[in-house]
Design a protein around this motif. Sequence first.
Motif, PDB file in Angstrom:
ATOM      1  N   MET A  84       9.245  14.992 -11.780  1.00  0.00           N
ATOM      2  CA  MET A  84       8.381  15.858 -12.646  1.00  0.00           C
ATOM      3  C   MET A  84       7.211  14.853 -12.589  1.00  0.00           C
ATOM      4  SD  MET A  84      10.548  17.657 -15.561  1.00  0.00           S
ATOM      5  CE  MET A  84      12.025  16.827 -15.956  1.00  0.00           C
ATOM      6  N   LYS A  85       5.926  15.569 -12.679  1.00  0.00           N
ATOM      7  CA  LYS A  85       4.632  14.941 -12.664  1.00  0.00           C
ATOM      8  C   LYS A  85       4.295  14.636 -14.230  1.00  0.00           C
ATOM      9  CE  LYS A  85       1.032  18.076 -12.980  1.00  0.00           C
ATOM     10  NZ  LYS A  85      -0.040  17.428 -13.534  1.00  0.00           N
ATOM     11  N   PRO A  86       3.653  13.283 -14.384  1.00  0.00           N
ATOM     12  CA  PRO A  86       3.163  13.100 -15.704  1.00  0.00           C
ATOM     13  C   PRO A  86       2.231  14.275 -16.184  1.00  0.00           C
ATOM     14  CG  PRO A  86       2.861  11.112 -14.307  1.00  0.00           C
ATOM     15  CD  PRO A  86       3.472  12.499 -13.313  1.00  0.00           C
ATOM     16  N   LEU A  87       2.365  14.691 -17.488  1.00  0.00           N
ATOM     17  CA  LEU A  87       1.097  15.338 -18.006  1.00  0.00           C
ATOM     18  C   LEU A  87       0.136  14.724 -18.663  1.00  0.00           C
ATOM     19  CD1 LEU A  87       3.788  17.750 -19.743  1.00  0.00           C
ATOM     20  CD2 LEU A  87       2.525  18.583 -17.674  1.00  0.00           C
ATOM     21  N   LYS A  88      -1.059  15.089 -18.692  1.00  0.00           N
ATOM     22  CA  LYS A  88      -2.284  15.067 -19.760  1.00  0.00           C
ATOM     23  C   LYS A  88      -2.031  15.889 -20.849  1.00  0.00           C
ATOM     24  CE  LYS A  88      -4.796  15.482 -15.856  1.00  0.00           C
ATOM     25  NZ  LYS A  88      -5.389  15.750 -14.825  1.00  0.00           N
ATOM     26  N   ILE A  89      -1.899  15.278 -21.995  1.00  0.00           N
ATOM     27  CA  ILE A  89      -1.662  16.014 -23.086  1.00  0.00           C
ATOM     28  C   ILE A  89      -2.675  15.753 -24.193  1.00  0.00           C
ATOM     29  CG2 ILE A  89       0.048  16.398 -25.185  1.00  0.00           C
ATOM     30  CD1 ILE A  89       2.241  15.361 -23.284  1.00  0.00           C
ATOM     31  N   LEU A  90      -3.358  16.727 -24.709  1.00  0.00           N
ATOM     32  CA  LEU A  90      -4.147  16.689 -25.851  1.00  0.00           C
ATOM     33  C   LEU A  90      -3.236  17.055 -26.958  1.00  0.00           C
ATOM     34  CD1 LEU A  90      -6.846  16.219 -27.305  1.00  0.00           C
ATOM     35  CD2 LEU A  90      -7.420  18.712 -26.720  1.00  0.00           C
ATOM     36  N   LEU A  91      -2.891  15.942 -27.758  1.00  0.00           N
ATOM     37  CA  LEU A  91      -2.367  16.208 -28.981  1.00  0.00           C
ATOM     38  C   LEU A  91      -3.368  16.275 -30.412  1.00  0.00           C
ATOM     39  CD1 LEU A  91       0.234  16.293 -30.707  1.00  0.00           C
ATOM     40  CD2 LEU A  91       0.091  13.770 -30.827  1.00  0.00           C
ATOM     41  N   ILE A  92      -3.454  17.506 -30.976  1.00  0.00           N
ATOM     42  CA  ILE A  92      -4.304  17.590 -31.988  1.00  0.00           C
ATOM     43  C   ILE A  92      -3.459  17.561 -33.322  1.00  0.00           C
ATOM     44  CG2 ILE A  92      -6.313  19.152 -33.072  1.00  0.00           C
ATOM     45  CD1 ILE A  92      -6.192  20.521 -30.337  1.00  0.00           C
ATOM     46  N   GLU A  93      -3.535  16.403 -34.107  1.00  0.00           N
ATOM     47  CA  GLU A  93      -2.592  16.320 -35.491  1.00  0.00           C
ATOM     48  C   GLU A  93      -3.222  15.578 -36.278  1.00  0.00           C
ATOM     49  OE1 GLU A  93      -0.319  16.576 -38.063  1.00  0.00           O
ATOM     50  OE2 GLU A  93       0.712  17.227 -36.486  1.00  0.00           O
ATOM     51  N   ASP A  94      -3.692  15.811 -37.530  1.00  0.00           N
ATOM     52  CA  ASP A  94      -4.205  15.151 -38.469  1.00  0.00           C
ATOM     53  C   ASP A  94      -3.284  14.085 -39.461  1.00  0.00           C
ATOM     54  OD1 ASP A  94      -3.152  17.552 -39.784  1.00  0.00           O
ATOM     55  OD2 ASP A  94      -4.317  16.853 -41.503  1.00  0.00           O
ATOM     56  N   ASP A  95      -1.865  14.126 -39.041  1.00  0.00           N
ATOM     57  CA  ASP A  95      -0.897  13.422 -39.676  1.00  0.00           C
ATOM     58  C   ASP A  95      -0.587  12.150 -38.871  1.00  0.00           C
ATOM     59  OD1 ASP A  95       1.126  12.269 -40.929  1.00  0.00           O
ATOM     60  OD2 ASP A  95       2.151  13.994 -41.729  1.00  0.00           O
ATOM     61  N   THR A  96      -1.056  10.855 -39.481  1.00  0.00           N
ATOM     62  CA  THR A  96      -0.695   9.962 -38.585  1.00  0.00           C
ATOM     63  C   THR A  96       0.708   9.597 -38.294  1.00  0.00           C
ATOM     64  OG1 THR A  96      -2.700   9.088 -39.576  1.00  0.00           O
ATOM     65  CG2 THR A  96      -1.426   7.473 -38.650  1.00  0.00           C
ATOM     66  N   ILE A  97       1.515   9.871 -39.192  1.00  0.00           N
ATOM     67  CA  ILE A  97       3.046   9.824 -38.999  1.00  0.00           C
ATOM     68  C   ILE A  97       3.420  10.722 -38.097  1.00  0.00           C
ATOM     69  CG2 ILE A  97       5.235   9.959 -40.056  1.00  0.00           C
ATOM     70  CD1 ILE A  97       3.725   7.744 -41.244  1.00  0.00           C
TER      71      ILE A  97
END
Length: 136
Positions: free
Chosen positions: A1-14
């Motif tokens: 499987m190829k590596p993905l480029k992921i945009l993670l949009i999350e305001d909680d640091t944890i």
Amino acid sequence: MKPLKILLIEDDTIEVMKFNRVIKTLEMNHHIVEANNGEEALDILMAKNETPDIIVLDLNMPKINGLEFLSILKKDPVLKYIPAIILTTSNNYKDVLECYKIGIAGYILKPLKYEDYVSRIQKLLDYWACNELISE
């Protein structure tokens, strides 16, 4: 499987740390770009330096919330094709319905147990890593 480029949009640091820990623990070779809110994510996307393969986002965020972000994203002639997956604690049926009306690719509830979280993230990323919609 190829590596993905992921945009993670999350305001909680944890939550961001938890997501990154799962990627590292499972030895997945995905590249994650982080945005703290929808406004920051739009800036990243509009810069067009690197288009993500998928977007994983929370619904409840400051400045531009998840629904507002999705509405803007889906109006862009190029960005609207990036699969957007909701990862949230909201099991409000109205939220789920509204997200699918806008055109999301998936809606995942954040489980309470860490093991369940790991399992869901692994399934999500395994699926998109072998999905033919993602171009090289």
